[in-house]
Design a protein around this motif. Structure first.
Motif, PDB file in Angstrom:
ATOM      1  N   ALA A 241      23.264  40.149 -41.231  1.00  0.00           N
ATOM      2  CA  ALA A 241      23.285  41.461 -41.906  1.00  0.00           C
ATOM      3  C   ALA A 241      23.932  41.386 -43.268  1.00  0.00           C
ATOM      4  O   ALA A 241      24.781  40.608 -43.525  1.00  0.00           O
ATOM      5  CB  ALA A 241      24.021  42.467 -41.030  1.00  0.00           C
TER       6      ALA A 241
ATOM      7  N   ALA B 123      26.466  37.386 -43.576  1.00  0.00           N
ATOM      8  CA  ALA B 123      27.541  38.350 -43.357  1.00  0.00           C
ATOM      9  C   ALA B 123      28.872  37.815 -43.871  1.00  0.00           C
ATOM     10  O   ALA B 123      29.077  36.613 -43.987  1.00  0.00           O
ATOM     11  CB  ALA B 123      27.635  38.659 -41.877  1.00  0.00           C
TER      12      ALA B 123
ATOM     13  N   PRO C 127      22.015  38.673 -35.125  1.00  0.00           N
ATOM     14  CA  PRO C 127      21.668  39.786 -36.029  1.00  0.00           C
ATOM     15  C   PRO C 127      22.856  40.274 -36.862  1.00  0.00           C
ATOM     16  O   PRO C 127      22.703  40.625 -38.038  1.00  0.00           O
ATOM     17  CB  PRO C 127      21.161  40.883 -35.088  1.00  0.00           C
ATOM     18  CG  PRO C 127      20.681  40.161 -33.879  1.00  0.00           C
ATOM     19  CD  PRO C 127      21.611  38.966 -33.755  1.00  0.00           C
TER      20      PRO C 127
ATOM     21  N   ASN D 167      31.533  41.750 -41.549  1.00  0.00           N
ATOM     22  CA  ASN D 167      31.271  42.850 -42.486  1.00  0.00           C
ATOM     23  C   ASN D 167      32.234  44.008 -42.246  1.00  0.00           C
ATOM     24  O   ASN D 167      31.830  45.168 -42.154  1.00  0.00           O
ATOM     25  CB  ASN D 167      29.814  43.315 -42.388  1.00  0.00           C
ATOM     26  CG  ASN D 167      28.870  42.271 -42.926  1.00  0.00           C
ATOM     27  OD1 ASN D 167      29.209  41.506 -43.829  1.00  0.00           O
ATOM     28  ND2 ASN D 167      27.674  42.215 -42.370  1.00  0.00           N
TER      29      ASN D 167
END
Length: 86
Positions: free
Chosen positions: A86, A3, A82, A61
């Protein structure tokens, strides 16, 4: 792919240091904007952070995560990793 992590900080802020330490422990690269005394930069940060002016302010992000406590809460809930992948 990892990310895009951005963190707005003050150089001597203990919460900023704590948030960066968590990211370092997870081996996450991040872009740091050290805005010591720069009110224009703080205003720009606050616009991105839905008006929040406290430091640090963390984005993953381009999603506003919040501050140090928010980052640690996500980690404790198992929801940070998670986001970082990403």
């Amino acid at each position: 792919m990892s990310a895009n992590v951005e963190i707005y900080t003050w150089s001597r802020c203990p919460f900023c240091i704590r948030a960066k330490a968590l990211l370092k422990r997870k081996d996450i690269d991040y872009t740091e904007y050290c805005i010591d005394g720069d009110e224009d930069a703080r205003d720009a940060m606050a616009q991105r952070a839905n008006g929040r002016r406290s430091l640090p302010q963390i984005f993953i992000n381009d999603r506003h995560i919040g501050g140090c406590d928010d980052l640690h809460t996500l980690d404790a809930q198992g929801r940070l990793d998670p986001l970082l992948q990403a």
